[in-house]
Design an enzyme around this catalytic site. Structure first.
Site, short mmCIF file in Angstrom:
data_model
loop_
_atom_site.label_atom_id
_atom_site.label_comp_id
_atom_site.label_asym_id
_atom_site.label_seq_id
_atom_site.Cartn_x
_atom_site.Cartn_y
_atom_site.Cartn_z
N GLU A 179 -24.35 11.43 5.95
CA GLU A 179 -25.77 11.26 5.73
C GLU A 179 -26.49 10.90 7.02
OE1 GLU A 179 -26.58 9.25 2.13
OE2 GLU A 179 -28.20 8.09 3.01
N ARG A 199 -25.02 4.46 -6.07
CA ARG A 199 -24.78 3.62 -4.91
C ARG A 199 -25.66 4.10 -3.76
NH1 ARG A 199 -20.96 4.24 -0.11
NH2 ARG A 199 -21.10 6.41 -0.66
N ARG A 242 -28.99 10.10 -2.78
CA ARG A 242 -28.01 11.18 -2.89
C ARG A 242 -28.11 11.94 -4.20
NH1 ARG A 242 -23.01 8.00 -0.04
NH2 ARG A 242 -24.00 8.07 1.99
N PHE A 269 -30.91 5.06 6.74
CA PHE A 269 -29.98 5.62 5.78
C PHE A 269 -30.72 5.91 4.49
CE2 PHE A 269 -25.41 6.15 4.78
CZ PHE A 269 -24.99 6.53 6.04
N HIS A 313 -8.41 5.47 2.70
CA HIS A 313 -9.54 6.38 2.84
C HIS A 313 -10.79 5.74 3.42
CE1 HIS A 313 -10.82 10.40 2.71
NE2 HIS A 313 -11.89 10.12 2.01
N GLN A 341 -20.84 9.64 -7.98
CA GLN A 341 -21.82 10.10 -7.00
C GLN A 341 -21.40 11.40 -6.34
OE1 GLN A 341 -22.66 7.92 -3.07
NE2 GLN A 341 -24.52 7.65 -4.26
N HIS A 388 -18.06 12.15 -4.37
CA HIS A 388 -17.92 11.29 -3.21
C HIS A 388 -17.48 9.88 -3.56
CE1 HIS A 388 -18.75 9.98 0.82
NE2 HIS A 388 -19.72 9.18 0.48
N ASP A 413 -5.48 5.02 -9.21
CA ASP A 413 -4.28 4.34 -9.71
C ASP A 413 -4.57 2.95 -10.28
OD1 ASP A 413 -3.58 6.50 -8.23
OD2 ASP A 413 -1.99 5.53 -7.07
N GLY A 467 -20.83 7.11 8.14
CA GLY A 467 -22.21 6.71 8.40
C GLY A 467 -22.42 5.28 8.88
N SER A 505 0.83 -1.20 0.00
CA SER A 505 0.00 0.00 0.00
C SER A 505 0.86 1.25 0.00
CB SER A 505 -0.91 -0.01 1.24
OG SER A 505 -1.55 1.23 1.38
N LEU A 558 -16.67 15.63 4.31
CA LEU A 558 -18.01 15.05 4.36
C LEU A 558 -18.71 15.28 5.69
CD1 LEU A 558 -20.03 13.09 2.91
CD2 LEU A 558 -19.14 11.38 4.44
N HIS A 616 -22.12 13.66 -3.17
CA HIS A 616 -22.75 13.59 -1.86
C HIS A 616 -23.36 14.95 -1.60
CE1 HIS A 616 -23.55 12.92 2.33
NE2 HIS A 616 -23.15 11.67 2.23
C1 LIG Z 1 -15.83 10.66 3.39
C2 LIG Z 1 -16.40 9.33 2.97
C3 LIG Z 1 -17.41 8.75 3.73
C4 LIG Z 1 -17.94 7.53 3.36
N1 LIG Z 1 -18.93 6.98 4.14
C5 LIG Z 1 -19.42 5.76 3.81
C6 LIG Z 1 -20.42 5.16 4.61
O1 LIG Z 1 -20.87 5.71 5.61
N2 LIG Z 1 -20.88 3.94 4.27
C7 LIG Z 1 -20.39 3.29 3.17
O2 LIG Z 1 -20.83 2.17 2.93
N3 LIG Z 1 -19.44 3.84 2.40
C8 LIG Z 1 -18.95 5.07 2.69
N4 LIG Z 1 -18.00 5.64 1.88
C9 LIG Z 1 -17.45 4.87 0.77
C10 LIG Z 1 -16.42 3.88 1.26
O3 LIG Z 1 -15.82 4.35 2.42
C11 LIG Z 1 -15.35 3.62 0.24
O4 LIG Z 1 -15.93 3.26 -0.95
C12 LIG Z 1 -14.46 2.49 0.67
O5 LIG Z 1 -13.93 2.77 1.94
C13 LIG Z 1 -13.34 2.23 -0.29
O6 LIG Z 1 -12.50 1.23 0.27
P1 LIG Z 1 -11.36 0.53 -0.54
O7 LIG Z 1 -10.77 -0.48 0.33
O8 LIG Z 1 -11.87 0.12 -1.86
O9 LIG Z 1 -10.32 1.71 -0.84
P2 LIG Z 1 -9.48 2.67 0.12
O10 LIG Z 1 -9.87 2.58 1.52
O11 LIG Z 1 -9.51 4.00 -0.53
O12 LIG Z 1 -8.04 2.07 0.03
C14 LIG Z 1 -7.27 2.15 -1.13
C15 LIG Z 1 -5.93 1.55 -0.82
O13 LIG Z 1 -5.19 1.39 -2.01
C16 LIG Z 1 -3.90 1.85 -1.84
N5 LIG Z 1 -3.38 2.31 -3.13
C17 LIG Z 1 -4.01 3.09 -4.03
N6 LIG Z 1 -3.20 3.33 -5.07
C18 LIG Z 1 -2.05 2.69 -4.83
C19 LIG Z 1 -0.81 2.56 -5.51
N7 LIG Z 1 -0.59 3.15 -6.69
N8 LIG Z 1 0.17 1.83 -4.96
C20 LIG Z 1 -0.02 1.24 -3.76
N9 LIG Z 1 -1.16 1.33 -3.07
C21 LIG Z 1 -2.16 2.04 -3.59
C22 LIG Z 1 -4.01 2.95 -0.83
O14 LIG Z 1 -2.81 3.12 -0.15
C23 LIG Z 1 -5.08 2.40 0.08
O15 LIG Z 1 -4.49 1.57 1.05
C24 LIG Z 1 -17.46 6.87 2.22
C25 LIG Z 1 -16.47 7.45 1.47
C26 LIG Z 1 -15.94 8.68 1.82
C27 LIG Z 1 -14.89 9.30 0.97
#
Ligand SMILES: Cc1cc2nc3c(=O)[nH]c(=O)nc-3n(C[C@H](O)[C@H](O)[C@H](O)COP(=O)(O)OP(=O)(O)OC[C@H]3O[C@@H](n4cnc5c(N)ncnc54)[C@H](O)[C@@H]3O)c2cc1C
Ligand code: SF4
Ligand code: FES
Lengths: 596, 277, 133
Positions: free
Chosen positions: A246, A391, A288, A117, A45, A231, A356, A212, A51, A37, A243, A233
């Protein structure tokens, strides 16, 4: 160059990556698993999700209801078989997390509590105060420390995939601290690299969310599906886009325009619900896309409020009272105080829509497999088919868990002894190192910060809440131009160690490709559906005849992507109008009267 | 990132001094000053962005969420550990000095080597230990057509039981407390505030049975007893975790352990057993 | 190697570098005047065992300005230490009543109330002593 061989390589330490690492480790403890990572996993993130996570929980709820909400929410562009699998497995996954120690909020009886929600008929969103993503991510990260077979490569940046004869054979990465390249051999690779919200100006995403993984799979010929669906928000803070969950509305918060009027009732979401009695799928708890679009219309009609950082409306929580706010929404109180200097107990919070979530992503089948053998994708970077055109809030955290497990198990089952000759490896690696070599040597005049800024602006202008042909064409031209300028990039920092400027430049290259796919798919989807709304005269309505289809964007060097169309799995619930508020109740009443 | 609506040229400027260290050219850190435009909402992180984008693209720092939850952006501001994204220029009308987090090795500019911190977190086994009871009577039952009803069910935990450990579960691993702790500065083997707070979090969780496994590390000389209760860790913590409280509550647990062991007839085999599963 | 981490060392005067550390050192330093106070008490005890003349010597020693000043300082130091200790106590031993943790402010107030009670008790005892004599 350093080398490493592993069985399963997972790229991304967010919720999706960690869940798949654990699943792979549990499926086959003898495998060696590497989790790579670009930031420490707990910085991913997922941490920002506030929520909650959805799963059918209460006695009066049903799997069928969650299915219907998700499919209707997707404006019938979800893969129904995938949705069905998802809604049936979400509950088990949330319970699993409970057993790993997640501090879910509880009822007095000790049972897990669920909240309302947007877009969900029934309360089914599990939450941990208003820091659900934070707690899920830390629980997963800490649990992952239990498995000796999971090795972490923290702060390694993925440069490229090594693909040979349509099969993955490894990746090339860079150790950020030293700037050294690392070649990793693996026959199973999972991409869990998150979304791409940072290609827009106002967004709720962290700096690392730059698309990426999407861009890399895409460049290797994997399709990006449904990229036009981005999407917004409805409630981000002005300026930063931070954010405001919601859940504020789920708990009873209301939205007011400059006249103090609950304007949502004018947009098919009414009638107005009494203060303090929020109703599922009505008014502030509408989906949304509808809420963000309503803001746009209010803004057009001059009914939004002027704020130093742009136009806003008000999110009013005052009637909930201090005690309740501090118990249920402590993080929101903290954020509002720090970033807009507002105490939600005594004043309404200024908010505006912000980008979002990317509904689209790397095309996978229901088992998270891509068209490249051994390459899997999961989480926000993937399009497994759950979200369609829109979504539902709280479905994606559950998605990370349900499909993270699938991806981990699939990857573990797939991995085999890779047999590729050293010469081939050498050639693939050389090619993969091309872009970084070029950037390190580049001697142009362009700055990454300028290009990035202009990309964000053109996306906001041409590919925002409402789109039309003119705007999208202009954005595509602008992006093509930015891509040309990108070739003239000059990285000012010539150091090897921790060169974040170089990484930003690489991320920008990824973002440009992803943005182009979004605009091109948006241009060719000549209808309005879910998060994709066209203003052109004939495209303002959903058009099932021509567009009940997924868009597939295929990478083409030096020109905009080719767009193909893919049929949607509508086998279980035929398309119908997507209605909210009273209209939905009437529809429900009339359908239930029909004989079955 | 934040784009102020007004043009930078119309904005007030503030002097921001930054400690630079470029491993490939410097032997020791050096200070460099910048004039940064700012308004009421400009954070230290925004200021760093502005410098990187307009003045010196080689300036290096960590960040991601810019909303005080990912824990990336810890820096020293005028000698006190702070989150860059939650510290605002408006509060430093005389200008400010920004340096890498104290007590950690500096990799480059404001980026420090966090690996020791991660190692300490791992040492205390921060996960639930012990077999959870599979099915709890009266637990939340899933909707009517839930597929496998004999599957895992949630354990019961009352809001009061959650409250006991919740504060210590709010740690974002930012490391500010390690920079505030002179004992960690003097002895990097000291497990340190956040790791001990996390151990305490699991020890206090009604679902956990792993205390005996965590205690040896906590009781050791690099555990709770390295702490002299300076208390600054809790002052700087941006999330109200109060790690000093966790450590000093840990001292009581550790003392009780000692007393119990002293009186225990089988003093010699008092070492914790692996839980049988 | 491009990596060359710079390991900062703790300066010997680290405890002067931040108000929080100075405060901490001050708290720890309260032990010094207290040591003197204990010393004077022990000296008094010794004198008492040596007979009345010796006791009178001790009493007049006690009344020297510098001894009075140091003992005054010890009193201030002990109050200061109590102040810091009382503030830390709720962190170390949070008290729970039913489901709620007692607010730290209450516990601190409670401890000072305890101090007041002890003072009053001493006052009363000393008063009774005077009456008897
Ligand atoms: C503010 C906010 C609030 C949200 N609230 C909700 C909610 O209440 N309920 C819900 O269901 N969803 C919610 N979502 C959506 C949800 O949180 C995200 O869709 C989800 O967390 C994404 O998870 P992920 O594991 O796919 O990616 P991420 O958690 O974004 O992780 C991506 C990973 O990939 C790695 N990575 C990326 N590019 C590279 C690279 N080039 N080389 C090495 N590593 C890399 C990063 O280091 C990171 O570790 C929210 C989103 C946001 C932004
Ligand atoms: S205890 Fe507080 S200061 Fe220490 S790492 Fe955790 S959040 Fe940061
Ligand atoms: S950037 Fe995430 S905590 Fe500051």
């Amino acid at each position: 160059m350093k080398q490493l061989t592993t069985d399963v390589l997972i790229v991304g330490g967010g919720g999706a990556g960690l869940r798949s690492a654990i699943a792979a480790a549990e499926a086959q403890p003898s495998l060696s698993i590497h989790l790579l990572s670009k930031v420490y996993p707990m910085r991913s993130h997922t941490v920002a999700a506030e929520g909650g996570a959805a799963a059918v929980t209460l006695q009066h709820d049903s799997i069928a209801a969650h299915f219907e909400d998700t499919v209707a929410g997707s404006d019938w562009l979800a893969e129904q078989g995938v949705v069905d699998f998802f809604v049936k497995h979400a509950y088990q996954e949330l319970v699993q997390l409970e057993h790993w120690g997640c501090p879910w909020s509880r009822q007095a009886s000790g049972q897990v509590q669920v909240r309302r929600f947007g877009g969900m008929k029934t309360e089914r969103t599990w939450f941990a105060a208003d820091k659900t993503g934070f707690h899920i991510l830390h629980t997963l990260f800490q649990t992952s420390l239990k498995y000796p077979s999971i090795h972490r490569l923290d702060e390694y940046f993925l440069l490229d995939l090594l693909v040979h004869e349509q099969a993955i054979v490894g990746v090339l990465a860079i150790e950020i601290a030293s700037g050294e390249l690392l070649q990793i051999l693996a026959s199973s690779v999972i991409l869990a690299t998150g979304g791409a919200g940072r290609v827009f100006q106002f967004n709720t995403n962290g700096g690392i969310v730059t698309g990426d993984g999407m861009a890399l799979a895409y460049r290797h010929g994997v399709a990006l599906r449904d990229m036009e669906f981005v999407q917004y928000h409805p409630t981000g803070l002005p300026g930063s886009g931070i954010l405001i969950t919601e859940a504020c509305r789920g708990e009873g918060g209301i939205l007011l325009n400059k006249d103090g009027y609950r304007y949502l009732q004018d947009y098919g979401l009414g009638p107005e619900t009494p203060l303090g009695q929020p109703q599922n799928k009505t008014m502030e708890l509408g989906p949304r896309d509808k809420l963000s679009q309503a803001f746009w219309h209010e803004q057009q009609q001059g009914r939004t409020i002027q704020h130093p950082q742009g136009d806003v409306v008000h999110l009013d929580l005052r009637h909930l009272g201090q005690r309740y706010l501090l118990e249920r929404l402590p993080f929101i109180c903290e954020l509002a105080k720090a970033y807009v200097n507002i105490d939600p107990v005594t004043a309404p919070i200024p908010i505006r829509p912000a980008v979002h979530y990317t509904m689209g992503g790397i095309l996978t089948d229901a088992h998270c497999a891509t068209s490249i053998r051994g390459l899997f994708a999961v989480g926000e970077c993937a399009s497994v088919g759950l979200h369609g055109a829109n979504r539902l809030g709280s479905n994606s955290l559950s998605e990370l868990l349900v499909f993270g497990k699938v991806a981990g198990e699939q990857a573990a089952a797939h991995c085999s002894q890779t047999k590729v000759s050293d010469a081939v490896m050498q050639e693939l690696t050389d090619k993969a190192a091309g872009p970084i070599r070029q950037l390190r040597q580049g001697d142009g005049t362009e700055q990454w910060a300028d290009i990035r800024q202009q990309l964000a602006q053109t996306m906001e202008q041409g590919c925002g809440i409402y789109r039309d042909e003119q705007g999208l064409t202009a954005s595509l031209l602008a992006i093509a131009d930015l891509k040309r300028r990108y070739q003239q990039l000059k990285v000012g920092d010539s150091g090897l160690a921790f060169n974040t400027e170089l990484l930003h430049a690489l991320e920008l290259g990824f973002s440009l490709d992803v943005a182009e796919a979004m605009c091109q798919a948006a241009l060719l989807r000549k209808e309005s559906r879910g998060a994709h709304q066209r203003r052109d005269a004939n495209y303002t309505k959903r058009n099932d005849k021509n567009f009940l289809q997924h868009s597939l964007a295929y990478y083409q060097e030096d020109q905009a992507p080719r767009i193909d169309w893919q049929a949607v799995d509508c086998s279980m619930m035929p398309p119908a109008a997507r209605l909210y508020g009273d209209a939905a109740k009437q529809q429900a009443a009339s359908t239930s009267e029909k004989p079955v | 990132m934040k784009q102020p609506e007004t043009k930078p040229s119309d904005m007030q400027h503030l002097s921001v001094a930054i400690q630079r260290y470029r491993p490939e050219q410097d032997d020791t850190p050096v200070w460099q000053s910048y004039q940064v435009p700012y308004d009421d909402s400009t954070s230290v992180l925004d200021a760093l962005h502005w410098i990187k984008e307009h003045q010196d693209s080689s300036l290096t720092y960590r960040w991601s969420c810019r909303m005080a939850i990912c824990g990336s952006c810890g820096v020293m501001v005028d000698g006190t550990p702070k989150l860059g994204c939650k510290t605002f220029l408006r509060d430093y009308p005389q200008g400010l000095k920004v340096a890498a987090l104290a007590n950690f090795p500096i990799e480059k500019d404001l980026v420090v080597d966090m690996s020791r911190f991660l190692q300490h977190l791992t040492t205390i086994k921060p996960y639930l230990i012990g077999e959870p009871s599979l099915v709890q009577a009266g637990s939340a039952s899933a909707g009517s057509d839930q597929p496998s009803s004999a599957a895992l069910q949630p354990q019961l935990q009352s809001p009061e039981q959650v409250k006991r450990y919740q504060q210590f579960a709010n740690c974002i691993n930012c490391g500010l407390c390690y920079s505030a702790c002179p004992q960690f500065g003097l002895n990097p083997e000291f497990l340190g505030p956040a790791a001990i707070a996390l151990a305490h979090r699991y020890n206090l969780d009604s679902r956990d049975q792993g205390k005996a496994e965590r205690q040896p590390a906590l009781n050791s000389k690099d555990g709770v007893w390295s702490c002299t209760f300076v208390g600054f860790c809790s002052t700087v913590c941006p999330k109200g975790v109060d790690p000093a409280a966790a450590i000093n509550q840990g001292k009581i647990v550790s003392t009780m352990d000692g007393v119990i062991q002293w009186f225990s007839p089988k003093q010699l085999d008092a070492t914790p057993q692996e839980p049988t599963s | 190697m491009s990596r060359k981490p710079y390991q900062p060392s703790m300066p010997a005067d680290w405890w002067l570098k931040h108000p929080a550390y100075r405060f901490y050192m001050l708290r720890e330093a309260t032990v010094l005047p207290l040591l003197f106070f204990i010393g004077s008490l022990l000296y008094g005890l010794y004198c008492l065992s040596q007979g009345e003349a010796s006791w009178l010597v001790w009493l007049s020693w006690l009344q020297q300005p510098w001894v009075m000043a140091l003992n005054g300082l010890a009193l201030v130091a002990s109050l200061f230490h109590a102040f810091t200790f009382f503030r830390l106590f709720p962190q170390v031993m949070p008290l729970r009543v039913g489901s709620r943790t007692l607010p730290a402010g209450w516990m601190i107030a409670g401890q000072w109330f305890g101090v007041l009670l002890v003072f009053l008790a001493l006052w009363w005892l000393l008063g009774a002593y005077h009456v008897i004599n």
